[in-house]
Write a protein that holds these residues in place. Sequence first.
Motif, mmCIF file in Angstrom:
data_model
loop_
_atom_site.group_PDB
_atom_site.id
_atom_site.type_symbol
_atom_site.label_atom_id
_atom_site.label_comp_id
_atom_site.label_asym_id
_atom_site.label_seq_id
_atom_site.Cartn_x
_atom_site.Cartn_y
_atom_site.Cartn_z
ATOM 1 N N THR A 17 9.928 19.749 -12.201
ATOM 2 C CA THR A 17 10.816 18.409 -12.369
ATOM 3 C C THR A 17 10.178 17.830 -13.698
ATOM 4 O OG1 THR A 17 10.943 18.057 -9.932
ATOM 5 C CG2 THR A 17 11.379 16.030 -11.379
ATOM 6 N N PRO A 18 11.297 17.458 -14.544
ATOM 7 C CA PRO A 18 10.839 16.757 -15.699
ATOM 8 C C PRO A 18 10.082 15.450 -15.471
ATOM 9 C CG PRO A 18 13.079 17.577 -15.756
ATOM 10 C CD PRO A 18 12.702 17.634 -14.486
ATOM 11 N N PHE A 19 8.728 15.426 -16.369
ATOM 12 C CA PHE A 19 8.089 14.233 -15.882
ATOM 13 C C PHE A 19 8.809 13.040 -16.217
ATOM 14 C CE2 PHE A 19 3.725 16.682 -17.058
ATOM 15 C CZ PHE A 19 4.050 17.352 -15.840
ATOM 16 N N VAL A 20 9.683 12.759 -17.110
ATOM 17 C CA VAL A 20 10.346 11.562 -17.433
ATOM 18 C C VAL A 20 10.985 11.060 -16.071
ATOM 19 C CG1 VAL A 20 12.538 12.448 -18.297
ATOM 20 C CG2 VAL A 20 11.853 9.935 -18.952
ATOM 21 N N GLU A 21 11.724 12.097 -15.263
ATOM 22 C CA GLU A 21 12.439 12.038 -14.210
ATOM 23 C C GLU A 21 11.179 11.237 -12.982
ATOM 24 O OE1 GLU A 21 14.719 14.879 -12.452
ATOM 25 O OE2 GLU A 21 15.778 15.436 -14.420
ATOM 26 N N MET A 22 10.093 11.851 -13.017
ATOM 27 C CA MET A 22 9.047 11.365 -12.113
ATOM 28 C C MET A 22 8.398 9.967 -12.337
ATOM 29 S SD MET A 22 6.990 14.872 -11.525
ATOM 30 C CE MET A 22 6.297 14.667 -10.269
ATOM 31 N N ALA A 23 8.437 9.696 -13.694
ATOM 32 C CA ALA A 23 8.257 8.270 -14.393
ATOM 33 C C ALA A 23 9.358 7.505 -13.779
ATOM 34 C CB ALA A 23 8.044 8.497 -15.819
ATOM 35 N N ARG A 24 10.593 7.563 -13.935
ATOM 36 C CA ARG A 24 11.704 6.859 -13.522
ATOM 37 C C ARG A 24 11.548 6.590 -12.074
ATOM 38 N NH1 ARG A 24 15.607 9.864 -17.878
ATOM 39 N NH2 ARG A 24 15.200 8.582 -19.721
ATOM 40 N N THR A 25 11.085 7.568 -11.267
ATOM 41 C CA THR A 25 11.053 7.651 -9.803
ATOM 42 C C THR A 25 10.196 6.390 -9.426
ATOM 43 O OG1 THR A 25 12.026 9.486 -9.473
ATOM 44 C CG2 THR A 25 10.810 8.664 -7.662
ATOM 45 N N ALA A 26 8.760 6.571 -10.116
ATOM 46 C CA ALA A 26 7.742 5.776 -9.857
ATOM 47 C C ALA A 26 8.191 4.278 -10.383
ATOM 48 C CB ALA A 26 6.579 6.186 -10.784
ATOM 49 N N ARG A 27 9.140 3.967 -11.379
ATOM 50 C CA ARG A 27 9.478 2.666 -11.692
ATOM 51 C C ARG A 27 10.528 2.309 -10.483
ATOM 52 N NH1 ARG A 27 12.801 -0.813 -13.563
ATOM 53 N NH2 ARG A 27 12.020 -2.124 -15.500
ATOM 54 N N ALA A 28 11.327 3.042 -10.203
ATOM 55 C CA ALA A 28 12.319 2.713 -9.132
ATOM 56 C C ALA A 28 11.545 2.099 -8.015
ATOM 57 C CB ALA A 28 13.259 3.925 -8.717
ATOM 58 N N HIS A 29 10.698 2.867 -7.492
ATOM 59 C CA HIS A 29 9.857 2.530 -6.243
ATOM 60 C C HIS A 29 9.277 1.054 -6.585
ATOM 61 C CE1 HIS A 29 10.178 6.360 -4.101
ATOM 62 N NE2 HIS A 29 9.354 6.866 -4.860
ATOM 63 N N THR A 30 8.928 0.785 -7.701
ATOM 64 C CA THR A 30 8.016 -0.397 -8.053
ATOM 65 C C THR A 30 9.232 -1.408 -8.318
ATOM 66 O OG1 THR A 30 6.385 0.547 -9.002
ATOM 67 C CG2 THR A 30 6.531 -1.603 -9.706
ATOM 68 N N ALA B 115 0.989 -1.301 0.046
ATOM 69 C CA ALA B 115 -0.240 0.086 -0.040
ATOM 70 C C ALA B 115 0.699 1.380 -0.142
ATOM 71 C CB ALA B 115 -0.798 0.143 1.412
ATOM 72 N N GLY B 116 1.910 1.322 0.538
ATOM 73 C CA GLY B 116 3.014 2.271 0.909
ATOM 74 C C GLY B 116 3.480 2.781 -0.326
ATOM 75 N N THR B 117 3.867 1.742 -1.312
ATOM 76 C CA THR B 117 4.430 1.924 -2.433
ATOM 77 C C THR B 117 3.346 2.688 -3.592
ATOM 78 O OG1 THR B 117 6.160 0.299 -2.285
ATOM 79 C CG2 THR B 117 5.599 1.033 -4.552
ATOM 80 N N ALA B 118 2.455 1.890 -3.362
ATOM 81 C CA ALA B 118 1.322 2.391 -4.314
ATOM 82 C C ALA B 118 0.774 3.554 -4.125
ATOM 83 C CB ALA B 118 0.053 1.612 -4.091
ATOM 84 N N VAL B 119 0.769 4.500 -2.739
ATOM 85 C CA VAL B 119 0.542 5.713 -2.653
ATOM 86 C C VAL B 119 1.685 6.516 -3.259
ATOM 87 C CG1 VAL B 119 0.326 7.330 -0.666
ATOM 88 C CG2 VAL B 119 -0.947 5.329 -0.485
ATOM 89 N N ARG B 120 2.955 6.314 -2.856
ATOM 90 C CA ARG B 120 3.858 7.137 -3.413
ATOM 91 C C ARG B 120 3.887 7.042 -5.198
ATOM 92 N NH1 ARG B 120 6.607 4.367 0.856
ATOM 93 N NH2 ARG B 120 7.206 2.772 -0.427
#
Length: 389
Positions: free
Chosen positions: A190-203, A157-162
């Motif tokens: 913040t460039p959107f691609v960086e935020m997308a990569r951060t979301a992927r890293a969390h996952t 759940a925590g990863t899902a929220v982030r």
Amino acid sequence: MSTPPVLPPDPSPPVAAWLTTQPVGARPELIAEAAREAVIVGLGVSTREAHEVFAFVTDTTWLLVERGFTTIAVLDNQRVADLYDRYVSGEDIDLDRALAQAWGPWQVVEMRDALVRLRELNRTRAGARVRIVGVASSRVLSSDYDRVVDLLAGIDAGTAVRVEALLDVIRVAHGSGEHVLRARGTHPGTPFVEMARTARAHTARLAPSGERDAALELLDAVVDFHANAIGVGHDMAREEHLAADRLLDHHRRTGERIVLWEGSAHIAAHPGPMLGSHLRTALDDRYLAVHITFGQGHITRATIPAPRADSIDARLAGAHGERTIDLRTPPPATVAGDLGRSWPTRLISGLYDPADDDEHYFDLPSLTGSFDALVYIPTITPIRPLADE
């Protein structure tokens, strides 16, 4: 005998007087007649935000359908276009949900009305049904972001929220484009691609599972979408060539004749990297390029002033009234030279700022080399966003 006075030269080019002699009216039937031998007709618009421009595109399309065109191609995600196609074919598709995932300019009442009309047309049509195809390369939908969160919620759940917090910021790029948000001052920084990569890293930090792997596959596509956005890694020439190839391949495989709804800069047939240039090279005069422009008026977010004095739009405005002109019909020699020279024309994009109206013009290397037909609408009013209903 007195010497006659020397008169100053007429500042108006020959085309100005010639335009006043052309029949008045917005005439979709003239475009349909000009398209007798065409297999692809590009209906190029100077703005996607005007009700009258959209109406001319659809009115012309219905006439072309009556004369044998059975595919409508739109600049949109191919998966969204597939939903449009299934809807107009009579399937039980939630049209509002499909449009909620559409590219921003299609999230309007006019687009919904057009799709409803096509569905009814197909229901009563004796011949081949009318299809819709998408020419954009992206296959990522905004609903994919929800799917990622749903998959992660069942794992952690925590990863899902982030991840959800990141995706909620960047998913807006599917409507307006990240470059538009920057121009309007609404980009978070913040460039959107960086935020997308951060979301992927969390996952990726989660323990391996089928759900995690499915989420990662979706996030890889999301990262790729933002990495290739305009102003980031977008390769315009490549995208235009691929779009042309999709249309040409569709025609070759099916034999269907296509009506393409696009912006005028993409439709223009003069040599260059754009879609219309590739279509002209492949099809010659079997590709018909149409430019639909206007004088002044209103869009949802701006008041558009009268066109710049040196533009073809200003010459059309000076002729007073709507015009639909087949540029392939030979005019007088003096006019032909004037039509064949370079002309600016105004194009309204998501970056338009009326305070800098003079900067929003596209220089056509040759009017007749760029377009086969010209449509002029004196005054426009805004399209109707679905969100306003």
